[in-house]
Write an enzyme that holds these catalytic residues in place. Structure first.
Site, PDB file in Angstrom:
ATOM      1  N   ILE A  77       0.813  -1.216   0.000  1.00 20.21           N
ATOM      2  CA  ILE A  77       0.000   0.000   0.000  1.00 20.21           C
ATOM      3  C   ILE A  77       0.847   1.267   0.000  1.00 20.21           C
ATOM      4  CG2 ILE A  77      -1.970  -1.108   1.105  1.00 20.21           C
ATOM      5  CD1 ILE A  77      -1.048  -0.008   3.765  1.00 20.21           C
ATOM      6  N   LYS A 123       5.210   2.824  -0.830  1.00 21.46           N
ATOM      7  CA  LYS A 123       6.644   2.639  -0.987  1.00 21.46           C
ATOM      8  C   LYS A 123       7.343   3.963  -0.762  1.00 21.46           C
ATOM      9  CE  LYS A 123       7.361  -1.475  -3.778  1.00 21.46           C
ATOM     10  NZ  LYS A 123       8.177  -2.070  -4.856  1.00 21.46           N
ATOM     11  N   GLY A 124       8.492   3.891  -0.114  1.00 22.19           N
ATOM     12  CA  GLY A 124       9.286   5.071   0.152  1.00 22.19           C
ATOM     13  C   GLY A 124      10.694   4.891  -0.354  1.00 22.19           C
ATOM     14  N   ALA A 125      11.548   5.842   0.007  1.00 20.48           N
ATOM     15  CA  ALA A 125      12.919   5.806  -0.471  1.00 20.48           C
ATOM     16  C   ALA A 125      13.711   4.665   0.140  1.00 20.48           C
ATOM     17  CB  ALA A 125      13.601   7.136  -0.164  1.00 20.48           C
ATOM     18  N   GLY A 163      12.127   1.841   1.952  1.00 23.13           N
ATOM     19  CA  GLY A 163      11.359   0.650   2.300  1.00 23.13           C
ATOM     20  C   GLY A 163       9.975   0.689   1.702  1.00 23.13           C
ATOM     21  N   GLU A 164       9.079  -0.072   2.301  1.00 18.06           N
ATOM     22  CA  GLU A 164       7.716  -0.197   1.805  1.00 18.06           C
ATOM     23  C   GLU A 164       6.787  -0.501   2.967  1.00 18.06           C
ATOM     24  OE1 GLU A 164       8.138  -3.350  -0.979  1.00 18.06           O
ATOM     25  OE2 GLU A 164       8.312  -4.917   0.544  1.00 18.06           O
ATOM     26  N   LYS A 214       5.612  -2.161   8.026  1.00 22.20           N
ATOM     27  CA  LYS A 214       6.602  -1.318   7.365  1.00 22.20           C
ATOM     28  C   LYS A 214       7.956  -2.000   7.443  1.00 22.20           C
ATOM     29  CE  LYS A 214       8.367   3.425   7.326  1.00 22.20           C
ATOM     30  NZ  LYS A 214       8.231   4.777   7.926  1.00 22.20           N
ATOM     31  N   ASP A 218       8.473  16.494   9.077  1.00 22.29           N
ATOM     32  CA  ASP A 218       8.043  16.048   7.749  1.00 22.29           C
ATOM     33  C   ASP A 218       6.520  15.980   7.688  1.00 22.29           C
ATOM     34  OD1 ASP A 218       8.409  15.317   5.140  1.00 22.29           O
ATOM     35  OD2 ASP A 218       8.816  13.213   5.556  1.00 22.29           O
TER      36      ASP A 218
END
Length: 598
Positions: A220, A222-224, A226-227, A243, A337
């Site tokens: 659901i 995704k990041g820089a 991980g996911e 995560k 953030d």
């Protein structure tokens, strides 16, 4: 031998004579012989014993005297082997050695000085020289392994003390509940429930969690680094959001402090405004965070769907975000953030914060030298093609909503990349002048601007242009003429998007709550009222409100296995964790007390 005069305890029957028998007992000195030093009479002690024997009748003349019999004979015989030469040279008898006499204890003896220790010979070394330290012979990881063991022991005792304090606190709360009721059944129920939970938690602490215990339903996010996957526990069918973060990426991108900060804030927080963390665990390649699944999606999805919000809807969500940010600040953390991607909606449509500084933003691009050169116009980095519209060159109006949504979709893709999005970050973070808790209130102002206007106040096609606009916010902050905002709404935005000395909220969240824009809002009861938007779900694993069609459904673990198989490396489960990747993450594991009781 007559044993009638042997010493015995004074039990009030000393006048009773023991019956003599024919048994023979060994004879030993009644008192340990004392050394005789120069100038001391050796017969003094014996004269005392003789006098004591005459008065108390405990000793007899020459009875138990080693100067007679075998002891006297052996003293003048050489019954051992030839003596060996001592490396220390010749020395006199020990002070504890009883002088050999011929029964004449009154004879004066002369001895040397026994108070100084004998010195070794100058011609012979007592000990061999110690070998030089050479830790390299144990391998290059010897020092790291030593640090790892030390850190493991330290964290073990710290965690034990922390759990003991938490257990004592739970016991105090239980005793308080017991004191509030006189019902025997109620008291028994409270007592048994508390005991059962403590037992389950102790068993839970001894279990080792692993990703194989969960079934992946869908990716659901995704990041820089991980996911995030929607998973279901195989044992009980409960649904979670898992995560996973890649350890090597954390190490390469200098994210070690950030990953620990996120773990700590989620572990310490029990606020309804922060996503709940149930447990964390790790293996040789990944860090795992098992969190509650919030099926309402994020605020960015709602902005893409509804384009803009009315002032009433904006007031509701901004008020809840204020409480969420304040909850993080009360824990002593700065989110840094805050953006629509990190504002999730639960099953009831209420706000919760997530993703504490990991997915985007805070790595090499946030170096002070980079922005110094950027402000001087020396940026020569080529522009990345993200299929974005040229928003910096067009006039944003209400009529081109399609272009705005195209920008939003491209910005979401940028959030998935390693570049990140700087649209909501305060300028003091970029310039390196130091920042405090009020940098999160700047982000709140930019989100409020986007909810009412339709785009962030400093959006641009290229992230470098966005940086320039944020740093030069006095000249780039612009309110479109074709969008009418209320006076209080615009005043609140300008009070948040300003220099840090004059920023509203610098003295605390109460400054923002008391603003005229929130007139009539009851902050204490926000979560009890009905939200403007409630997700319509068909099942517990419904992901309708997540952009899963835009996300590659191949998980990182599968990609890692394929890469290792191509290199001929061992499988992840068979790999030995290196100290470089294990030492920074010692103490990362966390297990919440109420994990199995929700």
């Amino acid at each position: 031998m007559d044993n009638t005069n042997r010493p015995h305890l004074n039990l009030g029957t000393n006048d009773t004579r023991m019956a003599p028998n024919d048994r023979t007992y060994p004879t030993t000195p009644s008192t340990f012989p004392q050394p005789v030093f120069p100038g001391q009479q050796a017969g003094g002690s014996q004269q005392y014993n003789q006098a004591y024997a005459q008065s108390g009748n405990y000793y007899q003349q020459n009875h138990n005297d080693p100067n007679t019999g075998l002891a006297h004979q052996f003293a003048h015989q050489n019954i051992g082997s030839a003596g060996r030469a001592s490396p220390y040279g010749s020395r006199g008898p020990s002070p504890a050695q009883r002088p050999r006499t011929s029964g004449n204890s009154g004879q004066q003896q002369t001895y040397g000085n026994y108070l100084s220790a004998p010195m070794p010979s100058n011609t012979q070394t007592e000990f061999a020289p110690a070998p030089e330290r050479n830790p390299d012979k144990y391998g290059p990881n010897a020092n790291n392994n030593q640090k790892k063991c030390s850190q493991l022991a330290s964290d073990f005792f710290k965690d034990s003390v922390k759990r003991a304090r938490e257990r004592n606190q739970r016991q105090s709360e239980m005793e308080q509940k017991l004191g509030e009721t006189n019902d025997a059944r109620r008291r028994e129920s409270i007592w048994s429930t508390a005991g059962r939970k403590e037992g389950q938690y102790l068993r839970f602490l001894r279990t080792k969690d692993k990703p194989e215990n969960y079934q992946t339903i869908k990716i659901i996010g995704k990041g820089a680094f991980g996911e995030v996957k929607l998973v279901q526990k195989k044992a009980d069918g409960k649904v979670y959001a898992m995560k996973s973060l890649i350890k090597t990426e954390m190490f390469k991108k200098d994210q070690l402090a950030h990953v620990r900060a996120e773990r700590d804030i989620l572990a310490e927080s029990d606020s309804p405004w922060v996503v709940k963390l149930y447990t964390t665990f790790q293996d040789a390649n990944f860090l795992y965070m098992l969190m509650e699944f919030l099926p309402g999606g994020d605020l960015m999805t709602m902005l893409i769907k509804y384009e803009i919000f009315s002032e009433d809807i904006t007031r509701f969500y901004i008020a809840e975000i204020v409480l969420a940010i304040d909850a993080v600040h009360k824990l002593g953390f700065i989110h840094r953030d805050i953006k629509p991607d990190n504002i999730l909606l639960d099953r009831g449509g209420h706000v919760k914060l997530t993703d504490f500084g990991l997915s985007t933003g805070f790595h090499k691009l946030h170096d002070n030298n980079y922005y110094t050169q950027l402000l001087q116009g020396k940026s020569n980095k080529p522009r990345d093609n993200r299929n974005s519209v040229a928003i910096d060159q067009i006039n944003l109006t209400v009529s081109n909503r399609a272009q705005i949504n195209d920008w939003r979709r491209s910005r979401r893709l940028m959030a998935y990349s390693t570049v990140g999005t700087p649209d909501y970050i305060a300028p003091e973070i970029f310039t390196g002048h130091g920042y405090s808790f009020d940098c999160d209130w700047w982000s709140l102002g930019t989100i409020m601007f986007e909810c009412l206007v339709g785009w962030p106040p400093f959006c641009a096609e290229d992230s470098h242009d966005t940086y320039r606009k944020i740093v030069n916010w006095r000249h780039s902050l612009y309110f479109p003429d074709d969008i009418t905002l209320g006076v209080d709404a615009e005043n609140l935005i300008r009070s948040l998007i300003c220099n840090t000395e004059n920023r509203l909220g610098r003295g605390g969240a109460h400054e923002i709550k008391s603003h005229a824009f929130f007139r009539g809002v009851e902050f204490d009861s926000l979560r009890r009222i009905r939200a403007p938007f409630e997700p319509r779900l068909t099942s517990a694993i419904d992901t309708t409100y997540f952009p899963t069609d835009e996300i590659d459904q191949t998980d990182n673990a599968t990609l890692l296995k394929a890469q290792q198989a191509a290199r001929g490396a061992a499988a992840p489960a068979q790999q030995e964790e290196s100290p470089e990747l294990s030492l920074p993450f010692i103490g990362y594991t966390f297990k919440r007390f109420d994990n199995n009781f929700r």
